[in-house]
Design a protein around this motif. Structure first.
Motif, PDB file in Angstrom:
ATOM      1  N   PRO A   1      -9.048  11.857  -3.298  1.00 45.06           N
ATOM      2  CA  PRO A   1      -9.417  12.875  -2.321  1.00 45.06           C
ATOM      3  C   PRO A   1      -8.235  13.668  -1.785  1.00 45.06           C
ATOM      4  CG  PRO A   1      -9.783  10.671  -1.440  1.00 45.06           C
ATOM      5  CD  PRO A   1      -9.383  10.524  -2.871  1.00 45.06           C
ATOM      6  N   PHE A   2      -7.006  13.168  -1.911  1.00 47.30           N
ATOM      7  CA  PHE A   2      -5.845  13.891  -1.417  1.00 47.30           C
ATOM      8  C   PHE A   2      -4.994  14.430  -2.553  1.00 47.30           C
ATOM      9  CE2 PHE A   2      -6.961  10.774   1.820  1.00 47.30           C
ATOM     10  CZ  PHE A   2      -7.276  11.642   2.832  1.00 47.30           C
ATOM     11  N   GLY A   3      -5.563  14.506  -3.756  1.00 48.53           N
ATOM     12  CA  GLY A   3      -4.855  15.082  -4.879  1.00 48.53           C
ATOM     13  C   GLY A   3      -3.978  14.102  -5.625  1.00 48.53           C
ATOM     14  N   GLY A   4      -3.901  12.856  -5.173  1.00 48.13           N
ATOM     15  CA  GLY A   4      -3.093  11.865  -5.871  1.00 48.13           C
ATOM     16  C   GLY A   4      -3.909  11.183  -6.944  1.00 48.13           C
ATOM     17  N   PRO A   5      -3.244  10.586  -7.907  1.00 47.94           N
ATOM     18  CA  PRO A   5      -3.972   9.934  -8.980  1.00 47.94           C
ATOM     19  C   PRO A   5      -4.724   8.715  -8.472  1.00 47.94           C
ATOM     20  CG  PRO A   5      -1.622   9.488  -9.157  1.00 47.94           C
ATOM     21  CD  PRO A   5      -1.808  10.477  -8.047  1.00 47.94           C
TER      22      PRO A   5
ATOM     23  N   MET B   1      -2.597  -3.235   0.402  1.00 46.10           N
ATOM     24  CA  MET B   1      -2.028  -1.903   0.650  1.00 46.10           C
ATOM     25  C   MET B   1      -0.611  -2.091   1.179  1.00 46.10           C
ATOM     26  SD  MET B   1      -4.540   0.215  -0.058  1.00 46.10           S
ATOM     27  CE  MET B   1      -5.181  -0.881  -1.320  1.00 46.10           C
ATOM     28  N   ARG B   2       0.388  -1.695   0.386  1.00 46.43           N
ATOM     29  CA  ARG B   2       1.785  -1.914   0.758  1.00 46.43           C
ATOM     30  C   ARG B   2       2.527  -0.635   1.150  1.00 46.43           C
ATOM     31  NH1 ARG B   2       3.978  -6.943  -0.524  1.00 46.43           N
ATOM     32  NH2 ARG B   2       2.771  -8.193  -1.959  1.00 46.43           N
ATOM     33  N   THR B   3       2.215   0.483   0.521  1.00 49.70           N
ATOM     34  CA  THR B   3       2.977   1.713   0.766  1.00 49.70           C
ATOM     35  C   THR B   3       2.368   2.495   1.928  1.00 49.70           C
ATOM     36  OG1 THR B   3       1.666   3.120  -0.707  1.00 49.70           O
ATOM     37  CG2 THR B   3       3.498   1.858  -1.711  1.00 49.70           C
ATOM     38  N   ASN B   4       3.159   3.412   2.487  1.00 49.31           N
ATOM     39  CA  ASN B   4       2.654   4.273   3.564  1.00 49.31           C
ATOM     40  C   ASN B   4       1.422   5.038   3.101  1.00 49.31           C
ATOM     41  OD1 ASN B   4       4.506   3.575   5.540  1.00 49.31           O
ATOM     42  ND2 ASN B   4       5.944   5.170   4.952  1.00 49.31           N
ATOM     43  N   GLU B   5       1.477   5.588   1.897  1.00 50.20           N
ATOM     44  CA  GLU B   5       0.350   6.359   1.362  1.00 50.20           C
ATOM     45  C   GLU B   5      -0.907   5.491   1.247  1.00 50.20           C
ATOM     46  OE1 GLU B   5       0.132   7.549  -2.916  1.00 50.20           O
ATOM     47  OE2 GLU B   5       0.223   9.569  -2.052  1.00 50.20           O
ATOM     48  N   GLU B   6      -0.759   4.269   0.739  1.00 48.34           N
ATOM     49  CA  GLU B   6      -1.905   3.366   0.618  1.00 48.34           C
ATOM     50  C   GLU B   6      -2.458   3.006   1.990  1.00 48.34           C
ATOM     51  OE1 GLU B   6      -0.732   0.955  -3.473  1.00 48.34           O
ATOM     52  OE2 GLU B   6      -0.010   0.201  -1.549  1.00 48.34           O
ATOM     53  N   ARG B   7      -1.562   2.688   2.933  1.00 49.26           N
ATOM     54  CA  ARG B   7      -2.008   2.304   4.274  1.00 49.26           C
ATOM     55  C   ARG B   7      -2.687   3.471   4.978  1.00 49.26           C
ATOM     56  NH1 ARG B   7       3.090  -0.546   4.320  1.00 49.26           N
ATOM     57  NH2 ARG B   7       3.998   1.245   5.367  1.00 49.26           N
ATOM     58  N   GLU B   8      -2.180   4.690   4.809  1.00 47.31           N
ATOM     59  CA  GLU B   8      -2.776   5.862   5.459  1.00 47.31           C
ATOM     60  C   GLU B   8      -4.182   6.135   4.935  1.00 47.31           C
ATOM     61  OE1 GLU B   8      -0.023   9.083   4.936  1.00 47.31           O
ATOM     62  OE2 GLU B   8       1.471   8.136   6.226  1.00 47.31           O
TER      63      GLU B   8
ATOM     64  N   LEU C   1      -6.277  -5.602   2.832  1.00 46.90           N
ATOM     65  CA  LEU C   1      -5.174  -6.194   3.575  1.00 46.90           C
ATOM     66  C   LEU C   1      -4.010  -5.207   3.609  1.00 46.90           C
ATOM     67  CD1 LEU C   1      -3.913  -8.653   4.999  1.00 46.90           C
ATOM     68  CD2 LEU C   1      -3.218  -9.475   2.716  1.00 46.90           C
ATOM     69  N   PHE C   2      -3.592  -4.838   4.813  1.00 44.98           N
ATOM     70  CA  PHE C   2      -2.501  -3.893   5.021  1.00 44.98           C
ATOM     71  C   PHE C   2      -1.226  -4.681   5.322  1.00 44.98           C
ATOM     72  CE2 PHE C   2      -6.382  -1.735   5.903  1.00 44.98           C
ATOM     73  CZ  PHE C   2      -6.193  -0.417   5.530  1.00 44.98           C
TER      74      PHE C   2
END
Length: 157
Positions: free
Chosen positions: A23-27, A52-59, A75-76
């Motif tokens: 939804p945000f244009g990422g793969p 979810m480890r990265t900022n992008e995943e958590r957001e 799990l964040f």
């Protein structure tokens, strides 16, 4: 006729691009599924979680999803342990948020969070992780602050 064929090809390519991107244009990628257990007074409760480890995943988290099966969760990882705040913006499923200290102890549970809300949900103290599960899970299974979460993310003390 040629112009119409090119237009159809263009629309087909755009549709394929939409399928290949989130939804945000990422793969899109399949989240890693892992086992997690919550140890309560009444027993051990198994869950399958997406980590979810990265900022992008958590957001992004569970935004825009329409369902979350029982026994599943997200799990964040907020390494290092810290005060965190969550919200439900663009989240379509009511959730229980379980805030977990670095030693695996549950610090706080925010039950039945309001969908699509920008209301801030604080951890209430330093935590290493947050487990999101379908709303009503904590109450139904008797999960309480002080219970222990077993997962490689948390140190056993």
């Amino acid at each position: 006729m040629k112009a119409r064929g090119r237009l159809a090809t263009l629309w087909s390519l755009l549709a394929l691009l939409a399928v290949l991107c989130g939804p945000f244009g990422g793969p899109l990628r399949a989240a890693e599924l892992q086992s997690l257990e919550i140890i309560t007074q009444s027993g051990v409760l198994p869950f399958t979680v997406e980590l979810m480890r990265t900022n992008e995943e958590r957001e992004h988290g569970l935004m825009f999803r329409k369902e979350l099966p029982e026994g599943r969760g997200m799990l964040f990882d907020f390494q290092p342990e810290q005060n965190v705040s969550m919200w439900m913006k663009n989240t379509l499923i009511p959730l229980d948020m379980i805030f977990i200290k670095a030693d695996g102890r549950i610090l706080r549970i925010a039950e039945n969070t309001q969908v699509e809300s920008e209301k801030i949900i604080p951890s209430g103290g330093p935590v290493r992780g947050v487990l999101e599960v379908i709303a009503g899970t904590a109450k139904k299974l008797g999960i309480k602050p002080g219970d222990r979460v077993a997962h490689p993310l948390f140190e056993a003390r």
